[in-house]
Design an enzyme around this catalytic site. Structure first.
Site, PDB file in Angstrom:
ATOM      1  N   LEU A 144       0.839  -1.207   0.000  1.00  0.00           N
ATOM      2  CA  LEU A 144       0.000   0.000   0.000  1.00  0.00           C
ATOM      3  C   LEU A 144       0.870   1.251   0.000  1.00  0.00           C
ATOM      4  O   LEU A 144       0.608   2.225  -0.705  1.00  0.00           O
ATOM      5  CB  LEU A 144      -0.909   0.026   1.239  1.00  0.00           C
ATOM      6  CG  LEU A 144      -2.014  -1.011   1.339  1.00  0.00           C
ATOM      7  CD1 LEU A 144      -2.848  -0.791   2.598  1.00  0.00           C
ATOM      8  CD2 LEU A 144      -2.920  -0.958   0.110  1.00  0.00           C
TER       9      LEU A 144
ATOM     10  N   CYS B 251      -4.796   0.348  -9.275  1.00  0.00           N
ATOM     11  CA  CYS B 251      -4.210   0.258  -7.929  1.00  0.00           C
ATOM     12  C   CYS B 251      -4.130   1.556  -7.147  1.00  0.00           C
ATOM     13  O   CYS B 251      -4.486   1.584  -5.975  1.00  0.00           O
ATOM     14  CB  CYS B 251      -2.805  -0.330  -8.041  1.00  0.00           C
ATOM     15  SG  CYS B 251      -2.844  -2.051  -8.504  1.00  0.00           S
TER      16      CYS B 251
HETATM   17  C1  UDX Z   1      -4.795  -7.743  -8.823  1.00  0.00           C
HETATM   18  C2  UDX Z   1      -4.883  -7.967  -7.343  1.00  0.00           C
HETATM   19  O1  UDX Z   1      -5.393  -9.172  -7.069  1.00  0.00           O
HETATM   20  C3  UDX Z   1      -5.460  -6.788  -6.668  1.00  0.00           C
HETATM   21  O2  UDX Z   1      -5.657  -6.979  -5.315  1.00  0.00           O
HETATM   22  C4  UDX Z   1      -4.466  -5.753  -6.888  1.00  0.00           C
HETATM   23  O3  UDX Z   1      -4.696  -4.627  -6.137  1.00  0.00           O
HETATM   24  C5  UDX Z   1      -4.423  -5.423  -8.358  1.00  0.00           C
HETATM   25  O4  UDX Z   1      -4.091  -6.549  -9.053  1.00  0.00           O
HETATM   26  P1  UDX Z   1      -5.926  -7.947 -11.048  1.00  0.00           P
HETATM   27  O5  UDX Z   1      -5.137  -9.149 -11.395  1.00  0.00           O
HETATM   28  O6  UDX Z   1      -5.574  -6.665 -11.694  1.00  0.00           O
HETATM   29  O7  UDX Z   1      -5.927  -7.742  -9.479  1.00  0.00           O
HETATM   30  O8  UDX Z   1      -7.463  -8.181 -11.125  1.00  0.00           O
HETATM   31  P2  UDX Z   1      -8.315  -8.842 -12.266  1.00  0.00           P
HETATM   32  O9  UDX Z   1      -7.635  -8.683 -13.574  1.00  0.00           O
HETATM   33  O10 UDX Z   1      -9.698  -8.341 -12.045  1.00  0.00           O
HETATM   34  O11 UDX Z   1      -8.218 -10.401 -11.917  1.00  0.00           O
HETATM   35  C6  UDX Z   1      -8.856 -11.020 -10.883  1.00  0.00           C
HETATM   36  C7  UDX Z   1      -9.383 -12.357 -11.369  1.00  0.00           C
HETATM   37  O12 UDX Z   1      -9.881 -13.083 -10.256  1.00  0.00           O
HETATM   38  C8  UDX Z   1     -10.500 -12.259 -12.400  1.00  0.00           C
HETATM   39  O13 UDX Z   1     -10.133 -12.939 -13.575  1.00  0.00           O
HETATM   40  C9  UDX Z   1     -11.695 -12.908 -11.703  1.00  0.00           C
HETATM   41  O14 UDX Z   1     -12.522 -13.634 -12.590  1.00  0.00           O
HETATM   42  C10 UDX Z   1     -11.001 -13.823 -10.697  1.00  0.00           C
HETATM   43  N1  UDX Z   1     -11.841 -14.181  -9.549  1.00  0.00           N
HETATM   44  C11 UDX Z   1     -12.460 -13.230  -8.820  1.00  0.00           C
HETATM   45  C12 UDX Z   1     -12.000 -15.525  -9.217  1.00  0.00           C
HETATM   46  O15 UDX Z   1     -11.436 -16.407  -9.882  1.00  0.00           O
HETATM   47  N2  UDX Z   1     -12.754 -15.851  -8.143  1.00  0.00           N
HETATM   48  C13 UDX Z   1     -13.410 -14.924  -7.388  1.00  0.00           C
HETATM   49  O16 UDX Z   1     -14.097 -15.260  -6.430  1.00  0.00           O
HETATM   50  C14 UDX Z   1     -13.251 -13.563  -7.741  1.00  0.00           C
HETATM   51  C1  UDX Z   2       1.426   0.578 -10.265  1.00  0.00           C
HETATM   52  C2  UDX Z   2       2.802   0.415  -9.604  1.00  0.00           C
HETATM   53  O1  UDX Z   2       3.801   1.084 -10.385  1.00  0.00           O
HETATM   54  C3  UDX Z   2       3.136  -1.057  -9.462  1.00  0.00           C
HETATM   55  O2  UDX Z   2       4.365  -1.214  -8.754  1.00  0.00           O
HETATM   56  C4  UDX Z   2       2.006  -1.755  -8.701  1.00  0.00           C
HETATM   57  O3  UDX Z   2       2.261  -3.145  -8.605  1.00  0.00           O
HETATM   58  C5  UDX Z   2       0.688  -1.522  -9.390  1.00  0.00           C
HETATM   59  O4  UDX Z   2       0.443  -0.126  -9.536  1.00  0.00           O
HETATM   60  P1  UDX Z   2       0.534   0.475 -12.776  1.00  0.00           P
HETATM   61  O5  UDX Z   2      -0.701   1.103 -12.216  1.00  0.00           O
HETATM   62  O6  UDX Z   2       0.404  -0.726 -13.629  1.00  0.00           O
HETATM   63  O7  UDX Z   2       1.537   0.080 -11.594  1.00  0.00           O
HETATM   64  O8  UDX Z   2       1.322   1.575 -13.645  1.00  0.00           O
HETATM   65  P2  UDX Z   2       2.278   2.800 -13.311  1.00  0.00           P
HETATM   66  O9  UDX Z   2       3.379   2.758 -14.277  1.00  0.00           O
HETATM   67  O10 UDX Z   2       2.629   2.887 -11.894  1.00  0.00           O
HETATM   68  O11 UDX Z   2       1.375   4.049 -13.712  1.00  0.00           O
HETATM   69  C6  UDX Z   2       0.235   4.423 -12.952  1.00  0.00           C
HETATM   70  C7  UDX Z   2      -0.340   5.696 -13.495  1.00  0.00           C
HETATM   71  O12 UDX Z   2       0.521   6.805 -13.234  1.00  0.00           O
HETATM   72  C8  UDX Z   2      -0.543   5.704 -15.018  1.00  0.00           C
HETATM   73  O13 UDX Z   2      -1.780   6.320 -15.323  1.00  0.00           O
HETATM   74  C9  UDX Z   2       0.606   6.521 -15.522  1.00  0.00           C
HETATM   75  O14 UDX Z   2       0.360   7.116 -16.763  1.00  0.00           O
HETATM   76  C10 UDX Z   2       0.745   7.546 -14.422  1.00  0.00           C
HETATM   77  N1  UDX Z   2       2.079   8.183 -14.338  1.00  0.00           N
HETATM   78  C11 UDX Z   2       3.178   7.426 -14.101  1.00  0.00           C
HETATM   79  C12 UDX Z   2       2.192   9.563 -14.475  1.00  0.00           C
HETATM   80  O15 UDX Z   2       1.199  10.259 -14.689  1.00  0.00           O
HETATM   81  N2  UDX Z   2       3.435  10.138 -14.375  1.00  0.00           N
HETATM   82  C13 UDX Z   2       4.566   9.405 -14.126  1.00  0.00           C
HETATM   83  O16 UDX Z   2       5.651  10.003 -14.038  1.00  0.00           O
HETATM   84  C14 UDX Z   2       4.429   8.000 -13.989  1.00  0.00           C
END
Ligand code: UDX
Ligand code: UDX
Length: 465
Positions: free
Chosen positions: A227, A282
């Site tokens: 977090l 996230c």
């Molecule tokens: C992940 C993490 O798990 C989340 O906590 C983190 O903050 C962001 O990344 P992400 O992989 O991005 O989530 O989520 P998503 O692409 O929505 O995938 C979750 C999957 O879990 C889905 O495919 C959904 O169908 C599955 N799911 C959900 C199950 O198989 N069982 C359930 O009961 C609920």
């Molecule tokens: C983020 C964290 O980087 C990763 O470590 C965690 O596991 C999941 O959340 P993600 O959300 O996939 O990853 O992408 P990230 O590259 O962090 O970008 C997040 C957002 O910030 C995007 O919308 C990106 O465009 C924006 N961003 C990033 C900016 O606006 N300025 C920057 O300099 C960098």
């Protein structure tokens, strides 16, 4: 361990529940790097699993298909047989989604743990032997305790050890981040059983990650670190975005300021790109969660501090739309505005919490005609804007999107936008032609010389009038 025919004795069976953006790529890399393990990725969604079984993967991620193909059918399997996968595995990663709660106590802030708890109960029901359960999903600090309470309240004489192993991959660079992580974090209880489980997970990553990059800690630190890492990253973006607003008023350039500030090795140069706002599944969710946790421990000042990071992000999105309306003579009714990019960042098809969603909605409410273009995210864009039927178009080709438009707004930093024929685009647009660069990726002087009125972020505009 391998035989001459390239076959391997299975030394560990791993299941992963949740085949999403995190579970899918993480397990594919583990399977590719560790042919001695059998990796079963399971999910409730049949459509998602079917897609993982084809070369048309459910998520776009550079390099992912090669990794999947290297292991799929060998030691990497995708299925909806959740019970069977639980029963046969010694280690179970859980990466189901943990969205922000939309109802009841903590609505709008707290994490919704219903899927997690459901999965924990499923693991308990199906398990005939002791297992290690790994939290891959991002969870509130202290969740492992709750999960252990649920899992170990059984009359079965099986023991569950809960490990926190948060995933730090970023979308668009997931494969690289998994192959060469800055660090892997593994938290456990600090008991003999906890240490033993921790070592099992360390051993998995040690197949390809250098030992000095595998950090271990107590389970609460690991949960909280995820977090906090996301909150710090988001805070840097909000900080530079707040300065971009000031730069526009003072003839300073946010890029020059970011360079000067970022060269201080104590600060560092990354994550200082001003933008129309951060998106992704996230940052917002995790900060809301952090705010909720602070509040629930009575730490109001800490809660308000982190909340301001989100407030600044909303300000930046709102400011972007206000600039468009103000500069286009205070009305955009009936004007075609082309949004270049809908993904929340480049190199992904993901649009969750993308600033484009907010901007598109606001423009539509102002009765503009919005043409959305994106090389990978149009399917998701259609879903995000499903409520809007009129004045909206989705176009594959950016040249088509810009044709007859009064303005182009760059929403995602796709590399292809830099190499477009901007002269051609300018010619096809209504005049005066406006360009709002929400990512500062284009050559603003060049566009100005072509005839555009250019609005970079964090720099005074280049206008012909
Ligand atoms: C992940 C993490 O798990 C989340 O906590 C983190 O903050 C962001 O990344 P992400 O992989 O991005 O989530 O989520 P998503 O692409 O929505 O995938 C979750 C999957 O879990 C889905 O495919 C959904 O169908 C599955 N799911 C959900 C199950 O198989 N069982 C359930 O009961 C609920
Ligand atoms: C983020 C964290 O980087 C990763 O470590 C965690 O596991 C999941 O959340 P993600 O959300 O996939 O990853 O992408 P990230 O590259 O962090 O970008 C997040 C957002 O910030 C995007 O919308 C990106 O465009 C924006 N961003 C990033 C900016 O606006 N300025 C920057 O300099 C960098």
């Amino acid at each position: 361990m391998g035989s001459s025919r390239g076959e391997f004795m299975i030394s560990k069976r791993i299941a992963c529940i949740g085949a999403g953006y995190v579970g899918g790529p993480t397990m594919a890399v583990i399977a590719m790097k560790c042919p001695q393990y059998k990796v079963n990725v399971v999910d409730v969604s049949e459509a998602r699993i079917k897609a993982w079984q084809t070369d048309n993967l459910p998520i776009f991620e550079p390099g992912l298909l090669d990794v999947v193909r290297a292991a799929r059918g060998r030691n990497l399997f995708f299925s909806t047989e959740i019970s069977a996968a639980i029963r046969e595995s010694e280690v179970i990663f859980v990466s189901v989604n943990t969205p922000t709660k939309t109802f009841g106590e903590g609505a709008g802030k707290a994490a919704d743990l219903q899927y997690w708890e459901k999965v924990a109960r499923e693991i308990l029901r199906e398990s005939g032997s002791s297992k290690i359960v790994v939290e891959k999903s991002t969870l509130p600090v202290k969740t492992a305790q709750t999960m252990e309470n649920i899992l170990n309240a059984n009359g079965k004489k099986v023991h569950f050890e809960v490990i926190s192993n948060p995933e730090f991959l970023a979308e668009g660079t997931a494969v690289k981040d998994l192959l060469e992580p800055d660090r892997v974090l593994i938290g456990s209880r600090e008991t003999p059983q906890g240490f033993a489980a921790r070592q099992e997970i360390v051993d998995i990553y040690a197949n390809w990650v250098p030992k000095d990059r595998i950090l271990t800690s107590n389970v609460w630190s690991a949960e909280l670190s995820k977090l906090v890492a996301n909150a710090f990253l988001a805070q840097r973006i909000s900080s530079i975005n707040s300065i971009s607003a000031l730069c526009e008023k003072t003839d300073a350039s946010v890029q020059e300021v970011a360079r000067a500030v970022g060269m201080d090795s104590r600060i560092g140069s990354r994550f200082l790109n001003a933008s129309v706002g951060f998106g992704g599944s996230c940052f917002k969710k995790d900060i809301l969660n952090l705010v909720y946790i602070c509040e629930s421990y009575g730490l109001q000042e800490a809660a308000r501090y982190w909340e301001s990071v989100l407030a600044m992000n909303e300000f930046q999105e709102t400011r972007f739309v206000r600039t468009i309306i103000r500069e286009m003579f205070n009305t955009i009714v009936g004007k075609r505005i082309a949004l270049f990019g809908f993904a929340f960042k480049a190199d992904t098809s993901d649009t969750r919490e993308s600033p484009s969603i907010y901007v598109a909605r606001k423009l539509l409410e102002e009765r503009a005609f919005v043409a959305v273009t994106d090389p990978k995210a149009l399917d998701n864009a259609r879903i995000d804007l499903a409520g809007y039927k009129e004045n909206l178009d989705f176009v594959e080709d950016p040249y088509e999107a810009a044709k007859g438009a009064h303005a182009v707004a760059i929403m995602t930093e796709w590399a292809m936008y830099r190499s477009l024929d901007w002269e051609n685009i300018y010619r096809s647009m209504e005049k005066p032609a406006f360009l709002f660069d929400g990512r500062n990726v284009l050559n603003h002087e060049q566009l100005y010389n072509l005839g555009f009125n250019v609005y970079p972020l964090g720099r005074p505009p280049l206008k012909h009038f």
